[in-house]
Design a protein around this motif. Structure first.
Motif, mmCIF file in Angstrom:
data_model
loop_
_atom_site.group_PDB
_atom_site.id
_atom_site.type_symbol
_atom_site.label_atom_id
_atom_site.label_comp_id
_atom_site.label_asym_id
_atom_site.label_seq_id
_atom_site.Cartn_x
_atom_site.Cartn_y
_atom_site.Cartn_z
ATOM 1 N N ALA A 243 14.426 -90.306 16.940
ATOM 2 C CA ALA A 243 14.059 -91.546 17.921
ATOM 3 C C ALA A 243 12.375 -91.983 17.896
ATOM 4 O O ALA A 243 12.279 -93.067 17.931
ATOM 5 N N ASP A 244 11.907 -90.937 17.937
ATOM 6 C CA ASP A 244 10.276 -90.964 17.872
ATOM 7 C C ASP A 244 10.002 -91.499 16.451
ATOM 8 O O ASP A 244 9.076 -92.664 16.471
ATOM 9 N N ARG A 245 10.411 -91.262 15.349
ATOM 10 C CA ARG A 245 10.353 -91.820 13.997
ATOM 11 C C ARG A 245 10.539 -93.320 14.132
ATOM 12 O O ARG A 245 9.761 -94.263 13.556
ATOM 13 N N ALA A 246 11.891 -93.502 14.479
ATOM 14 C CA ALA A 246 12.329 -95.024 14.602
ATOM 15 C C ALA A 246 11.299 -95.863 15.452
ATOM 16 O O ALA A 246 10.934 -97.019 15.153
ATOM 17 N N SER A 247 10.806 -95.495 16.470
ATOM 18 C CA SER A 247 9.999 -95.811 17.444
ATOM 19 C C SER A 247 8.603 -96.396 16.717
ATOM 20 O O SER A 247 8.180 -97.449 17.140
ATOM 21 N N LEU A 248 8.215 -95.425 15.784
ATOM 22 C CA LEU A 248 6.977 -95.757 15.141
ATOM 23 C C LEU A 248 7.187 -96.794 14.153
ATOM 24 O O LEU A 248 6.132 -97.450 13.801
ATOM 25 N N ALA A 249 8.292 -96.894 13.806
ATOM 26 C CA ALA A 249 8.823 -98.087 12.955
ATOM 27 C C ALA A 249 8.830 -99.405 13.528
ATOM 28 O O ALA A 249 9.161 -100.543 13.001
#
Length: 355
Positions: A243-249
Motif C-alpha cells: 500500500a505504501d509503495r502504491a501511494s508513492l506512485a
C-alpha cells in the motif's frame, strides 16, 4: 525396510539350504566321496548367493554344474529338484535385471541343458520347460513393473519441476510487473515536473522500488540454487508495504485487514500476490485514483476485495494479470471475480478457503 544387505543374507541362506539338499542327495543312496560331493554342491549352490551381483555368470555356472553332476552320476536324476531351484533363482534374477534379449537367451540355454539331462521322456521335458518359462515370465513381469514405476517417478519429478518453474515464473511476473509499473509512473512524473523537489522525490521512489524489486527477484531465483538460504515468502504482513509503495506512485490506498486467524503460508502468499497485481493494475490504468483494499480473514477463508474510483476499463484483457489471479484462486478451490464497480472504477474480488 528391506535393505540390500538383507537380500544378500536371504540369498546366502538359500544357497546354504540348496547346497545341503544337493549334498545330502549325493550321499544318501550313492555314497559318493566327499571330494566329489563338496565341489559339486558348491558349484550348484554358491551362484545363488551372488546372483544379484553377477546374474548371468551365476545362471551359467549353476546350469552347467547341474548338468555336470547329473551326467557324471554324482547326483541321481530323481534328486534334480534342488539344483532346479538354484537354476530358477538365477534365471529369475537374469529376467529382472537384464534386457529381454539376454534373459530369453538364458531361458533357452537353461531349457536346452535341463531337457538334455532329463532324458528323452516328454513329460520331463514339458515339466522343465513349464517351470523355467514360468520363472522367466515372473521375473520379466517384475522388470516391466519396475520400469513402469521408474517411469512414473520420473514423470512426477518432471511435473514437479515444471510446476516449480511455473510458480517461479508467476512470482517473477508479479514482482516485475508491480515494481516496474511504479518505476514507470515515477519516471514519467520526474520527466514532467518543473520542481526539483518533486523530481528528487520521484527519483527516490524509483531507487527504493528498484532496490526492493531486485531483492525479491534474487530471493525467487535463489530457490534454483541448492545452497541458497530461503527467505520466508511474503504474506499478509507485507500488505502495508504494498500500500505504501502504491501511494508513492500516486494511488491513495486505504488498507483494511480484518481478523487474526492463522493463515497457511500458501494462502498468505496468494493473497499478497493478488493484492499486488490488483494495485499494479490501478497504478497502470487508473492513477491518480483512490483505492480500497479489504482483506477479511476468517477461520475458514480469506476474502480479498480491491476497488478503485478510476475510469475503469471497457474490455478485460490478459494484460491486466487477471488470468494469474484467477489461477491462484483456483488452486485452492476459491472464487474470483473482476469487473467494473457499481459506482465506477474497477473491482477485484477473491475468496480463498483454507479449511
Amino acid at each position: 525396510m528391506i535393505t540390500r544387505l538383507h537380500l544378500y543374507l536371504v540369498d546366502a541362506a538359500a544357497a546354504v539350504v540348496i547346497g545341503v539338499l544337493v549334498g545330502y542327495a549325493m550321499v544318501e543312496h550313492q555314497e559318493k566321496s566327499w571330494w566329489l560331493v563338496v565341489p559339486g554342491a558348491l558349484l550348484v549352490a554358491l551362484p545363488v548367493a551372488v546372483r544379484r551381483i553377477w546374474p548371468v555368470p551365476a545362471l551359467g555356472v549353476t546350469t552347467l554344474a547341474t548338468a555336470a553332476v547329473v551326467v557324471g552320476r554324482v547326483l541321481p536324476l530323481q534328486a534334480l529338484g534342488a539344483p532346479m531351484g538354484a537354476v530358477c533363482f538365477a534365471l529369475y534374477t537374469v529376467a529382472v535385471d537384464r534386457p529381454r534379449r539376454w534373459s530369453l537367451t538364458g531361458l533357452v540355454a537353461a531349457v536346452v541343458v535341463i531337457s538334455a539331462i532329463t532324458g528323452a521322456e516328454p513329460e520331463n521335458i514339458v515339466v522343465a520347460i513349464a517351470a523355467l518359462s514360468a520363472v522367466w515370465a515372473i521375473g520379466y513381469t517384475t522388470r516391466l513393473r519396475r520400469s513402469f514405476l521408474d517411469r512414473e517417478m520420473t514423470q512426477r519429478a518432471e511435473q514437479a519441476l515444471a510446476g516449480e518453474r511455473l510458480r517461479i515464473a508467476r512470482e517473477l511476473h508479479d514482482v516485475v510487473a508491480h515494481n516496474l509499473s511504479l518505476i514507470a509512473v515515477q519516471a514519467a512524473n520526474a520527466a514532467h515536473v518543473r520542481s526539483p523537489e518533486h523530481a528528487y522525490e520521484a527519483l527516490t521512489v524509483i531507487s527504493e522500488t528498484s532496490r526492493a524489486a531486485l531483492t525479491e527477484m534474487r530471493g525467487l531465483l535463489g530457490v534454483l540454487r541448492s545452497d541458497a538460504d530461503l527467505a520466508p515468502s511474503p504474506g499478509l504482513d507485507g500488505l502495508a508495504d504494498l500500500a505504501d509503495r502504491a501511494s508513492l506512485a500516486g494511488v491513495r490506498v486505504s488498507l483494511d485487514v480484518r481478523g487474526d486467524s492463522p493463515v497457511p503460508e500458501g494462502i498468505g502468499l496468494s493473497v499478497y500476490r493478488i493484492v499486488q497485481e490488483a494495485l499494479t493494475n490501478v497504478v497502470k490504468h487508473a492513477a491518480p485514483a483512490s483505492c480500497t483494499v479489504l482483506v477479511d480473514v476468517t477461520p475458514s477463508s480469506v476474502r480479498v476485495e480491491v476497488s478503485d474510483d478510476g475510469p475503469g476499463v471497457q474490455e478485460l484483457g490478459v494484460g491486466h494479470g487477471l488470468v494469474g489471479m484467477r489461477e491462484r484462486v483456483a488452486v485452492y478451490g476459491g472464487t474470483f471475480g473482476a469487473g467494473p464497480g457499481t459506482g465506477g472504477g474497477f473491482r477485484v474480488e477473491a475468496e480463498l478457503p483454507h479449511r
